[in-house]
Motif scaffolding. Structure first.
Motif, PDB file in Angstrom:
ATOM      1  N   ASN A 229       2.052   2.587 -66.479  1.00  0.00           N
ATOM      2  CA  ASN A 229       0.797   2.586 -67.102  1.00  0.00           C
ATOM      3  C   ASN A 229       0.037   1.122 -66.737  1.00  0.00           C
ATOM      4  O   ASN A 229      -1.184   1.343 -66.607  1.00  0.00           O
ATOM      5  CB  ASN A 229       0.914   2.483 -68.680  1.00  0.00           C
ATOM      6  N   LYS A 232      -1.125   1.428 -63.271  1.00  0.00           N
ATOM      7  CA  LYS A 232      -2.329   2.321 -63.148  1.00  0.00           C
ATOM      8  C   LYS A 232      -3.606   1.447 -63.451  1.00  0.00           C
ATOM      9  O   LYS A 232      -4.806   1.653 -63.009  1.00  0.00           O
ATOM     10  CB  LYS A 232      -2.337   3.419 -64.076  1.00  0.00           C
ATOM     11  N   ILE A 233      -3.693   0.604 -64.644  1.00  0.00           N
ATOM     12  CA  ILE A 233      -4.773  -0.136 -65.193  1.00  0.00           C
ATOM     13  C   ILE A 233      -5.181  -1.076 -64.139  1.00  0.00           C
ATOM     14  O   ILE A 233      -6.555  -1.336 -63.759  1.00  0.00           O
ATOM     15  CB  ILE A 233      -4.536  -0.741 -66.475  1.00  0.00           C
ATOM     16  N   GLY A 284      -5.939   4.685 -71.011  1.00  0.00           N
ATOM     17  CA  GLY A 284      -4.477   3.794 -70.808  1.00  0.00           C
ATOM     18  C   GLY A 284      -4.072   3.352 -71.941  1.00  0.00           C
ATOM     19  O   GLY A 284      -2.878   3.138 -72.034  1.00  0.00           O
ATOM     20  N   ARG A 289      -7.057   5.752 -76.888  1.00  0.00           N
ATOM     21  CA  ARG A 289      -7.084   7.131 -76.522  1.00  0.00           C
ATOM     22  C   ARG A 289      -6.873   8.047 -77.748  1.00  0.00           C
ATOM     23  O   ARG A 289      -7.871   9.128 -77.762  1.00  0.00           O
ATOM     24  CB  ARG A 289      -5.904   7.547 -75.551  1.00  0.00           C
TER      25      ARG A 289
END
Length: 303
Positions: A229, A232-233, A284, A289
């Motif tokens: 995670n 990805k950020i 993320g 979210r």
């Protein structure tokens, strides 16, 4: 054909403007609401609040400055409000970049696992490290503004000696290139730090997966998910900011030719970074979210 492309860029700019303000405003609203209700806020949420506010300012600065430059260039050439526009753009861009970089460092110190004593020292004092880095960025901001102010004074001095319109426009293009080059040079340090954080996260994830012997369980454990995670950020930030720098590079070239179409392309690419990266931060972040899903469900239920 040119008018069609201008219309397309205008529509895209409006969409980016709406997405950017909504996504960044959503981050500020959710975290501030939690701050008021719980009387406390995690360090990462504090970073997100300031980051979102700086990006709202950056989005408005980009659109306002581009609009004035395209439709009222005399405002720039005469120097009216130019210093304010450039300085406010520099400040908002500085915090937008550095806070995203600090977020990358925070993920690295919280998630990565190394036995190096220096890294362990930083990991145990992560909040103080983040605060010191944030305070240290003000040095870069001061030097950046100082250098830009020198360019600004030199440009005003040349304009006062030669007041013809053609000279002012050509000299402003040279001044614009110098300012953008200065901004880009000062942006290399945080970009490099974020890149190093990304590489260290990859190395840490690789070591972790080797320790888990690449088992199926290892692919699903919380630390692996946290690594992925965070990666990805960070990679989304690096890619989007690289596109932002690309827009500035293209803008350098277009400044000499005063091409409105190219300027609109640069604006479109430039706004894409602060708008879309904040949207990816929402997706993320589990709390953001979930809040976005709840809001979307309520809106859908009312229709």
């Amino acid at each position: 054909m040119e008018s069609v492309l201008q219309s397309i860029f205008t529509v895209v700019n409006i969409a980016e403007f709406i997405i950017g303000n909504l996504s960044n405003g959503f981050i500020v609203l959710i975290n501030c609401t939690e701050w008021v209700s719980k009387r406390q806020l995690s360090p990462v949420d504090q970073i997100l609040i300031i980051l979102a506010i700086s990006r709202i300012g950056l989005i408005w600065e980009i659109l306002v400055s581009r609009f004035v430059l395209l439709h009222q260039p005399a405002t720039f050439v005469s120097g009216t409000g130019l210093r304010t526009i450039i300085f406010s753009w520099t400040v908002s861009n500085h915090f937008s970049l550095w806070l995203a970089t600090i977020l990358s460092i925070f993920y690295l110190l919280k998630i990565a696992s190394f036995s190096n004593p220096a890294f362990l020292y930083l990991k145990w004092r992560v909040n103080k490290v983040i605060l010191m880095i944030l305070l240290g960025t003000f040095v870069f901001l001061f030097l950046n503004l100082l250098k830009i102010n020198i360019h600004f004074k030199e440009w005003l001095y040349r304009c006062e000696r030669n007041t013809s319109w053609n000279f002012s426009m050509s000299d402003f293009a040279t001044f614009s290139v110098s300012v953008k080059f200065t901004m880009t040079m000062f942006s290399l340090t945080p970009f490099t730090v974020a890149l190093i954080s990304f590489l260290l996260l990859i190395f840490s994830l690789r070591k972790h997966l080797q320790k888990m012997q690449l088992s199926y369980k290892g692919q699903r454990d919380p630390r692996t998910k946290a690594h992925i995670n965070a990666l990805k950020i960070v990679i989304s930030f690096l890619l989007l900011y690289a596109s932002f720098c690309l827009s500035m590079l293209i803008s350098w070239i277009s400044d000499l030719n005063q091409n409105k179409l190219v300027e609109m392309l640069c604006q479109t690419i430039g706004v894409f970074y602060p708008s879309c990266h904040s949207l990816l931060l929402i997706l993320g972040n589990p709390k953001l979210r979930q809040a976005s899903v709840s809001v979307a469900a309520k809106v859908w239920a009312k229709q």
